[in-house]
Design a protein around this motif. Structure first.
Motif, PDB file in Angstrom:
ATOM      1  N   THR A   1      54.951  85.866  26.694  1.00  0.00           N
ATOM      2  CA  THR A   1      54.369  84.166  26.125  1.00  0.00           C
ATOM      3  C   THR A   1      54.557  83.804  25.532  1.00  0.00           C
ATOM      4  O   THR A   1      54.717  83.057  24.710  1.00  0.00           O
ATOM      5  N   GLU A   2      54.276  84.883  24.746  1.00  0.00           N
ATOM      6  CA  GLU A   2      54.473  84.713  22.353  1.00  0.00           C
ATOM      7  C   GLU A   2      55.615  84.978  22.083  1.00  0.00           C
ATOM      8  O   GLU A   2      55.966  86.179  21.365  1.00  0.00           O
ATOM      9  N   LYS A   3      56.253  84.225  21.519  1.00  0.00           N
ATOM     10  CA  LYS A   3      57.407  84.644  20.733  1.00  0.00           C
ATOM     11  C   LYS A   3      57.853  84.083  19.960  1.00  0.00           C
ATOM     12  O   LYS A   3      58.601  84.909  18.588  1.00  0.00           O
ATOM     13  N   GLU A   4      57.211  83.474  19.613  1.00  0.00           N
ATOM     14  CA  GLU A   4      56.781  83.311  18.355  1.00  0.00           C
ATOM     15  C   GLU A   4      55.625  83.038  17.408  1.00  0.00           C
ATOM     16  O   GLU A   4      54.590  82.224  18.611  1.00  0.00           O
TER      17      GLU A   4
ATOM     18  N   GLY B   1      51.410  94.915  24.070  1.00  0.00           N
ATOM     19  CA  GLY B   1      51.771  94.927  22.496  1.00  0.00           C
ATOM     20  C   GLY B   1      53.430  93.947  22.457  1.00  0.00           C
ATOM     21  O   GLY B   1      52.871  93.244  23.263  1.00  0.00           O
ATOM     22  N   ASN B   2      53.278  93.367  21.050  1.00  0.00           N
ATOM     23  CA  ASN B   2      54.087  91.948  21.320  1.00  0.00           C
ATOM     24  C   ASN B   2      55.281  92.101  19.746  1.00  0.00           C
ATOM     25  O   ASN B   2      54.176  92.959  18.862  1.00  0.00           O
ATOM     26  N   PRO B   3      56.366  92.815  19.956  1.00  0.00           N
ATOM     27  CA  PRO B   3      57.290  92.743  18.864  1.00  0.00           C
ATOM     28  C   PRO B   3      56.761  91.541  17.723  1.00  0.00           C
ATOM     29  O   PRO B   3      57.682  92.132  16.216  1.00  0.00           O
ATOM     30  N   VAL B   4      56.584  90.364  17.877  1.00  0.00           N
ATOM     31  CA  VAL B   4      55.909  89.631  17.070  1.00  0.00           C
ATOM     32  C   VAL B   4      55.334  90.075  16.105  1.00  0.00           C
ATOM     33  O   VAL B   4      55.908  89.834  14.810  1.00  0.00           O
TER      34      VAL B   4
ATOM     35  N   HIS C   1      46.799  98.571  14.403  1.00  0.00           N
ATOM     36  CA  HIS C   1      47.403  98.393  12.996  1.00  0.00           C
ATOM     37  C   HIS C   1      46.873  98.405  11.735  1.00  0.00           C
ATOM     38  O   HIS C   1      47.053  98.435  10.552  1.00  0.00           O
ATOM     39  N   THR C   2      47.123  96.852  11.747  1.00  0.00           N
ATOM     40  CA  THR C   2      47.506  96.091  10.403  1.00  0.00           C
ATOM     41  C   THR C   2      46.158  94.676  11.012  1.00  0.00           C
ATOM     42  O   THR C   2      45.631  94.777  12.764  1.00  0.00           O
ATOM     43  N   LYS C   3      45.348  94.198   9.898  1.00  0.00           N
ATOM     44  CA  LYS C   3      44.809  93.194  10.627  1.00  0.00           C
ATOM     45  C   LYS C   3      46.021  91.261  11.006  1.00  0.00           C
ATOM     46  O   LYS C   3      44.888  91.371  12.171  1.00  0.00           O
ATOM     47  N   GLU C   4      46.784  91.263  10.951  1.00  0.00           N
ATOM     48  CA  GLU C   4      47.851  90.110  11.368  1.00  0.00           C
ATOM     49  C   GLU C   4      48.090  90.941  13.248  1.00  0.00           C
ATOM     50  O   GLU C   4      48.156  89.906  14.121  1.00  0.00           O
TER      51      GLU C   4
ATOM     52  N   TYR D   1      45.380  85.559  20.661  1.00  0.00           N
ATOM     53  CA  TYR D   1      46.513  85.162  22.130  1.00  0.00           C
ATOM     54  C   TYR D   1      45.826  85.448  23.673  1.00  0.00           C
ATOM     55  O   TYR D   1      45.425  84.821  24.463  1.00  0.00           O
ATOM     56  N   CYS D   2      43.783  86.141  23.040  1.00  0.00           N
ATOM     57  CA  CYS D   2      43.961  86.003  24.375  1.00  0.00           C
ATOM     58  C   CYS D   2      42.655  84.743  24.666  1.00  0.00           C
ATOM     59  O   CYS D   2      42.453  84.156  26.069  1.00  0.00           O
ATOM     60  N   TYR D   3      42.822  84.057  23.329  1.00  0.00           N
ATOM     61  CA  TYR D   3      41.947  82.950  23.582  1.00  0.00           C
ATOM     62  C   TYR D   3      42.808  82.014  23.596  1.00  0.00           C
ATOM     63  O   TYR D   3      42.788  81.152  24.836  1.00  0.00           O
ATOM     64  N   ALA D   4      44.025  81.868  23.229  1.00  0.00           N
ATOM     65  CA  ALA D   4      45.563  81.425  24.699  1.00  0.00           C
ATOM     66  C   ALA D   4      45.210  81.324  25.248  1.00  0.00           C
ATOM     67  O   ALA D   4      45.256  80.467  26.699  1.00  0.00           O
TER      68      ALA D   4
END
Length: 175
Positions: free
Chosen positions: A46-49, A79-82, A100-103, A111-114
């Motif tokens: 769903t989120e590729k960018e 997860g997401n490779p982005v 593992h990171t803030k990002e 994503y959960c909100y979207a």
């Protein structure tokens, strides 16, 4: 379809990895009297960018489940490779939690909100991750699962306070 309160559920897992055509399942769902259909939300698909969400692959699945008289039950997972380099090496980013990171954590939250905002009015049951205690999730400490669950819960409830938010099922018993 005529059964209004069926407790029978079925899983249409792995649709986020395009392993089969769900079109072949919809009529059977209605004929069998299935009440609930579990699907994965497909973050990676769903989120590729970053920050761009395309639910066009998932909308017809949700709509067809509803048209058969069943309730979609969406698992927010994987997860997401982005956001996570390690997720590029695993089909569907299975077992690669965004912790593992803030990002990564912010990406998960957004994503959960979207998802909640997009499916508001069509999906009201959400599961957060699934079987985080399996061997493939060895890098998924228990306290991090709790944080992911809390984040998803907060974002889902921000959109619709009445929704049900479930923790993922556990596979192994302690001890």
């Amino acid at each position: 379809k005529e059964i209004k309160r069926s407790r029978i559920g079925i899983g249409l897992e792995k649709l986020d990895r395009s392993l089969y055509d769900p079109e072949k399942c919809y009529d059977a769902i209605g004929k069998l009297g299935v009440g609930y259909v579990r699907i994965q939300s497909g973050w990676m698909k769903t989120e590729k960018e970053k920050g761009v969400y395309d639910f066009s692959w998932l909308d017809p699945i949700v709509d067809n489940i509803i048209s058969q008289g069943a309730t979609p039950w969406m698992c927010l997972c994987y997860g997401n490779p982005v956001y996570t380099e390690a997720a590029k090496k695993v089909n569907g980013a299975i077992g690669i939690p965004p912790i593992h990171t803030k990002e990564e954590r912010d990406g998960w939250s957004n994503y959960c909100y979207a998802v909640a905002e997009h499916f508001n009015g069509r999906v009201g049951m959400y599961e957060v991750w699934n079987e985080p205690d399996l061997y493939m999730f060895a890098n998924f400490p228990e306290n991090e699962y709790v944080r992911m669950l809390e984040t998803a819960y907060d974002e889902l409830k921000r959109v619709a306070p009445a929704w049900q938010v479930l923790c993922g099922g556990f596979a192994c018993l302690p001890g």
